[in-house]
Scaffold this motif. Sequence first.
Motif, mmCIF file in Angstrom:
data_model
loop_
_atom_site.group_PDB
_atom_site.id
_atom_site.type_symbol
_atom_site.label_atom_id
_atom_site.label_comp_id
_atom_site.label_asym_id
_atom_site.label_seq_id
_atom_site.Cartn_x
_atom_site.Cartn_y
_atom_site.Cartn_z
ATOM 1 N N ASN A 157 0.774 -1.129 -0.191
ATOM 2 C CA ASN A 157 -0.022 -0.171 -0.063
ATOM 3 C C ASN A 157 0.838 1.303 0.084
ATOM 4 O O ASN A 157 0.438 2.340 -0.739
ATOM 5 C CB ASN A 157 -0.954 -0.157 1.197
ATOM 6 C CG ASN A 157 -2.138 -1.229 1.132
ATOM 7 O OD1 ASN A 157 -2.431 -1.689 0.166
ATOM 8 N ND2 ASN A 157 -2.416 -1.643 2.345
ATOM 9 N N LEU A 158 1.968 1.368 0.657
ATOM 10 C CA LEU A 158 2.944 2.230 0.629
ATOM 11 C C LEU A 158 3.471 2.559 -0.733
ATOM 12 O O LEU A 158 3.576 3.709 -1.309
ATOM 13 C CB LEU A 158 3.931 2.255 1.654
ATOM 14 C CG LEU A 158 3.688 2.659 3.073
ATOM 15 C CD1 LEU A 158 5.156 2.495 4.009
ATOM 16 C CD2 LEU A 158 3.363 4.013 3.146
ATOM 17 N N VAL A 159 3.639 1.644 -1.440
ATOM 18 C CA VAL A 159 4.292 1.952 -2.832
ATOM 19 C C VAL A 159 3.115 2.480 -3.746
ATOM 20 O O VAL A 159 3.306 3.247 -4.555
ATOM 21 C CB VAL A 159 4.589 0.408 -3.351
ATOM 22 C CG1 VAL A 159 5.028 0.497 -5.001
ATOM 23 C CG2 VAL A 159 5.876 -0.096 -2.654
ATOM 24 N N THR A 160 1.999 2.057 -3.567
ATOM 25 C CA THR A 160 0.769 2.327 -4.180
ATOM 26 C C THR A 160 0.535 4.019 -3.793
ATOM 27 O O THR A 160 0.291 4.976 -4.714
ATOM 28 C CB THR A 160 -0.477 1.862 -3.894
ATOM 29 O OG1 THR A 160 -0.185 0.541 -4.015
ATOM 30 C CG2 THR A 160 -1.709 2.398 -4.877
ATOM 31 N N LEU A 161 0.716 4.349 -2.621
ATOM 32 C CA LEU A 161 0.755 5.727 -2.152
ATOM 33 C C LEU A 161 1.883 6.735 -2.725
ATOM 34 O O LEU A 161 1.566 7.757 -3.079
ATOM 35 C CB LEU A 161 0.623 5.791 -0.732
ATOM 36 C CG LEU A 161 0.434 7.117 -0.033
ATOM 37 C CD1 LEU A 161 -0.945 7.821 -0.369
ATOM 38 C CD2 LEU A 161 0.585 7.139 1.353
ATOM 39 N N VAL A 163 -1.736 17.116 3.197
ATOM 40 C CA VAL A 163 -2.534 16.666 4.188
ATOM 41 C C VAL A 163 -3.128 15.356 3.711
ATOM 42 O O VAL A 163 -3.505 14.202 4.678
ATOM 43 C CB VAL A 163 -3.676 17.693 4.758
ATOM 44 C CG1 VAL A 163 -4.382 17.299 5.857
ATOM 45 C CG2 VAL A 163 -2.846 19.127 5.462
ATOM 46 N N HIS A 164 -4.005 15.302 2.738
ATOM 47 C CA HIS A 164 -4.458 14.208 2.556
ATOM 48 C C HIS A 164 -3.848 13.021 2.340
ATOM 49 O O HIS A 164 -4.101 11.682 2.675
ATOM 50 C CB HIS A 164 -5.315 14.409 0.975
ATOM 51 C CG HIS A 164 -6.122 13.167 0.593
ATOM 52 N ND1 HIS A 164 -7.106 12.786 1.241
ATOM 53 C CD2 HIS A 164 -5.830 12.192 -0.717
ATOM 54 C CE1 HIS A 164 -7.929 11.804 0.465
ATOM 55 N NE2 HIS A 164 -6.854 11.475 -0.559
ATOM 56 N N SER A 165 -2.564 13.169 1.768
ATOM 57 C CA SER A 165 -1.460 12.134 1.915
ATOM 58 C C SER A 165 -0.907 11.580 3.180
ATOM 59 O O SER A 165 -0.886 10.436 3.248
ATOM 60 C CB SER A 165 -0.194 12.655 1.123
ATOM 61 O OG SER A 165 -0.475 12.886 -0.540
ATOM 62 N N LEU A 166 -1.095 12.658 4.008
ATOM 63 C CA LEU A 166 -0.228 12.205 5.605
ATOM 64 C C LEU A 166 -1.699 11.305 6.072
ATOM 65 O O LEU A 166 -1.186 10.421 6.664
ATOM 66 C CB LEU A 166 -0.011 13.520 6.051
ATOM 67 C CG LEU A 166 1.066 14.303 5.803
ATOM 68 C CD1 LEU A 166 1.333 15.413 6.795
ATOM 69 C CD2 LEU A 166 2.157 13.080 6.058
ATOM 70 N N GLN A 201 -3.801 9.567 4.363
ATOM 71 C CA GLN A 201 -3.713 8.040 3.887
ATOM 72 C C GLN A 201 -2.579 7.276 4.399
ATOM 73 O O GLN A 201 -2.779 6.111 4.565
ATOM 74 C CB GLN A 201 -3.753 8.368 2.462
ATOM 75 C CG GLN A 201 -4.993 8.907 1.518
ATOM 76 C CD GLN A 201 -4.806 8.956 0.287
ATOM 77 O OE1 GLN A 201 -3.913 9.175 -0.361
ATOM 78 N NE2 GLN A 201 -5.843 8.158 -0.410
ATOM 79 N N MET A 202 -1.467 7.874 4.523
ATOM 80 C CA MET A 202 -0.620 7.267 5.036
ATOM 81 C C MET A 202 -0.504 6.702 6.399
ATOM 82 O O MET A 202 -0.168 5.472 6.853
ATOM 83 C CB MET A 202 0.959 8.058 4.788
ATOM 84 C CG MET A 202 2.090 7.293 5.317
ATOM 85 S SD MET A 202 3.458 8.436 5.957
ATOM 86 C CE MET A 202 2.929 8.449 7.439
ATOM 87 N N LEU A 203 -1.147 7.489 7.440
ATOM 88 C CA LEU A 203 -1.344 6.992 8.619
ATOM 89 C C LEU A 203 -2.362 5.682 8.689
ATOM 90 O O LEU A 203 -2.371 4.874 9.530
ATOM 91 C CB LEU A 203 -2.008 7.878 9.655
ATOM 92 C CG LEU A 203 -0.766 9.167 9.826
ATOM 93 C CD1 LEU A 203 -1.646 10.251 10.679
ATOM 94 C CD2 LEU A 203 0.210 8.658 10.540
ATOM 95 N N GLN A 204 -3.348 6.066 7.977
ATOM 96 C CA GLN A 204 -4.518 4.879 7.652
ATOM 97 C C GLN A 204 -3.731 3.577 7.081
ATOM 98 O O GLN A 204 -4.190 2.514 7.571
ATOM 99 C CB GLN A 204 -5.534 5.305 6.569
ATOM 100 C CG GLN A 204 -6.528 6.330 6.972
ATOM 101 C CD GLN A 204 -7.425 6.997 6.237
ATOM 102 O OE1 GLN A 204 -7.378 6.314 5.215
ATOM 103 N NE2 GLN A 204 -8.166 7.769 6.474
ATOM 104 N N ILE A 205 -2.908 3.714 6.176
ATOM 105 C CA ILE A 205 -2.265 2.538 5.831
ATOM 106 C C ILE A 205 -1.294 1.831 6.728
ATOM 107 O O ILE A 205 -1.157 0.752 7.083
ATOM 108 C CB ILE A 205 -1.336 2.888 4.691
ATOM 109 C CG1 ILE A 205 -2.102 3.136 3.320
ATOM 110 C CG2 ILE A 205 -0.494 1.639 4.184
ATOM 111 C CD1 ILE A 205 -1.401 3.768 2.105
ATOM 112 N N LEU A 206 -0.593 2.745 7.635
ATOM 113 C CA LEU A 206 0.275 2.259 8.649
ATOM 114 C C LEU A 206 -0.644 1.674 9.699
ATOM 115 O O LEU A 206 -0.035 0.455 10.223
ATOM 116 C CB LEU A 206 1.372 3.208 9.054
ATOM 117 C CG LEU A 206 2.469 3.512 8.004
ATOM 118 C CD1 LEU A 206 3.086 4.794 8.470
ATOM 119 C CD2 LEU A 206 3.133 2.600 7.444
ATOM 120 N N GLY A 207 -1.467 2.049 9.931
ATOM 121 C CA GLY A 207 -2.458 1.871 11.043
ATOM 122 C C GLY A 207 -3.306 0.590 10.773
ATOM 123 O O GLY A 207 -3.469 -0.197 11.683
ATOM 124 N N ALA A 208 -3.644 0.521 9.363
ATOM 125 C CA ALA A 208 -4.460 -0.510 8.969
ATOM 126 C C ALA A 208 -5.764 -0.508 9.872
ATOM 127 O O ALA A 208 -6.187 -1.591 10.061
ATOM 128 C CB ALA A 208 -3.908 -1.742 8.662
#
Length: 226
Positions: free
Chosen positions: A133-137, A214-217, A219-226
């Motif tokens: 998911n991080l690669v996609t982001l 802000v939107h990217s951050l 999304q990143m927190l959602q991916i890392l937190g799942a």
Amino acid sequence: MPAAFKWGMAMCFSIFVGAVMQPEQGIEMDGLYLLLVLKEMLVGLSLGFFTAMLLYAVQLAGSLIDLQSGFAMAMMFNPQTGIQEPQTGRFFYVLALLFFLSIDGHQLLIRGILASYEWIPIQSMLPAAVSENLVTLSLMIMKNLFWIAILIASPFVGTLFLVDIALGILAKTVPQMNLFVIGIPIKMAVHFIVLFVFMPVFLIVMEKLVQTMVHSLEQMLQILGA
């Protein structure tokens, strides 16, 4: 900003955040503790990387503009990155930083650091699907980076392209004129005129840039937190 100052500021932020955010249960000093430290480093580096990557969009736009206007011949050494950078790109980058500070963007980043511990608890590991998911982001952020850079550079590149067409027509009609001597000053003058007219639009683009950041951050927190 010297590297020693950046490391010291990171250490101060770590101390302040560590005093505020306490884990629900104690963490033993074993092999898992080292993995948790590496996980926190990955989260912090990801926050900084994704934030800086979007700010580099304005530098990329400046590089495209300088290649078209002729300012690419006069590069400026950036002690922060240790490489030569175009003048317009450096100017846009400083303006972007000042705009980011004027809207309290630094406070936004600090709140993002605190929110990362709510999304990703200290004692928990990262989910298995994080890397994919991080690669996609990252690909999505790279797409936004080039889109914002083209959006910033398009007025300059379009105007200078019309100047090149006019100079080409002039070279055909008046072949005795040395366009190499007068062409570069004309393009530089047009560059500064468009820069003066473009400044209000640049602030609008910076607003879009901050929203994307802000939107990217989030999304990143959602991916890392799942």
